[in-house]
Design an enzyme around this catalytic site. Structure first.
Site, PDB file in Angstrom:
ATOM      1  N   ALA A 251       0.823  -1.202   0.000  1.00 34.33           N
ATOM      2  CA  ALA A 251       0.000   0.000   0.000  1.00 34.33           C
ATOM      3  C   ALA A 251       0.861   1.258   0.000  1.00 34.33           C
ATOM      4  CB  ALA A 251      -0.928   0.002   1.209  1.00 34.33           C
TER       5      ALA A 251
ATOM      6  N   GLU B  87       0.580   2.862  -7.361  1.00 36.42           N
ATOM      7  CA  GLU B  87       0.494   2.067  -8.578  1.00 36.42           C
ATOM      8  C   GLU B  87       1.177   2.735  -9.754  1.00 36.42           C
ATOM      9  OE1 GLU B  87      -3.604   1.340  -9.239  1.00 36.42           O
ATOM     10  OE2 GLU B  87      -3.842   0.172  -7.411  1.00 36.42           O
TER      11      GLU B  87
ATOM     12  N   ASP C 183      48.739  11.414 -28.355  1.00 33.34           N
ATOM     13  CA  ASP C 183      49.744  11.893 -29.286  1.00 33.34           C
ATOM     14  C   ASP C 183      49.076  11.980 -30.647  1.00 33.34           C
ATOM     15  OD1 ASP C 183      51.949  12.504 -30.766  1.00 33.34           O
ATOM     16  OD2 ASP C 183      52.852  10.526 -30.629  1.00 33.34           O
TER      17      ASP C 183
END
Length: 148
Positions: A2, A6, A48
């Site tokens: 609860a 949702e 490089d």
């Protein structure tokens, strides 16, 4: 159950999708998380541009160790401080590159490792001689399990 609304999974999914779109717009989206973790731990980036892009070869030109700087040159190898010679030996022994003796091009390994092996040879620490003196330990499953 609860306590969890949702709509929470949907909200999280939408939020992550919007964040991914913003990152994609900034060209910062990365597919694999380990790449981000590795990049986050980088402290020094050596590059490089000229030598690597034109000939796909890198070269060690100087060593900076123990607060001293020295040019890497076969003629000056005996003059290198001990710390530089140890670093050159470590660079030779800690890589898997096999360098061609004629042109220094890597026959096996990447250009960075070949540059370290070639640079250590120019510093008076050739990889072949060091490997004869300090052979690698064999890697076997029994050795790994004994050390774990």
């Amino acid at each position: 159950m609860a306590a969890v609304p949702e709509g929470l999974p949907a909200v999280v999914t939408v939020t992550l999708a919007l964040g991914s779109q913003r990152m994609l717009a900034r060209r910062a989206l990365i597919r694999k998380l380990p790449a981000v973790e590795t990049l986050g731990s980088v402290t020094v980036i050596c590059s490089d541009k000229t030598g690597t892009l034109t000939r796909n070869r890198m070269a060690v030109t100087e060593i900076f160790s123990a607060g001293e700087r020295a040019m890497v040159d076969a003629e000056r190898a005996p003059d290198l401080p001990a710390a530089h010679r140890y670093l050159a030996a470590a660079c030779a022994l800690c890589n898997d590159a096999v360098v061609s003796p004629n042109d220094g091009a890597p026959r096996l390994g990447d250009p960075t490792e070949a540059a370290l092996a070639e640079g250590s040879a120019r510093a008076g620490m050739p990889k072949e001689a060091l490997e004869r003196r300090f052979p690698r330990w064999p890697r076997s499953p029994s050795r790994r399990s004994a050390s774990a």
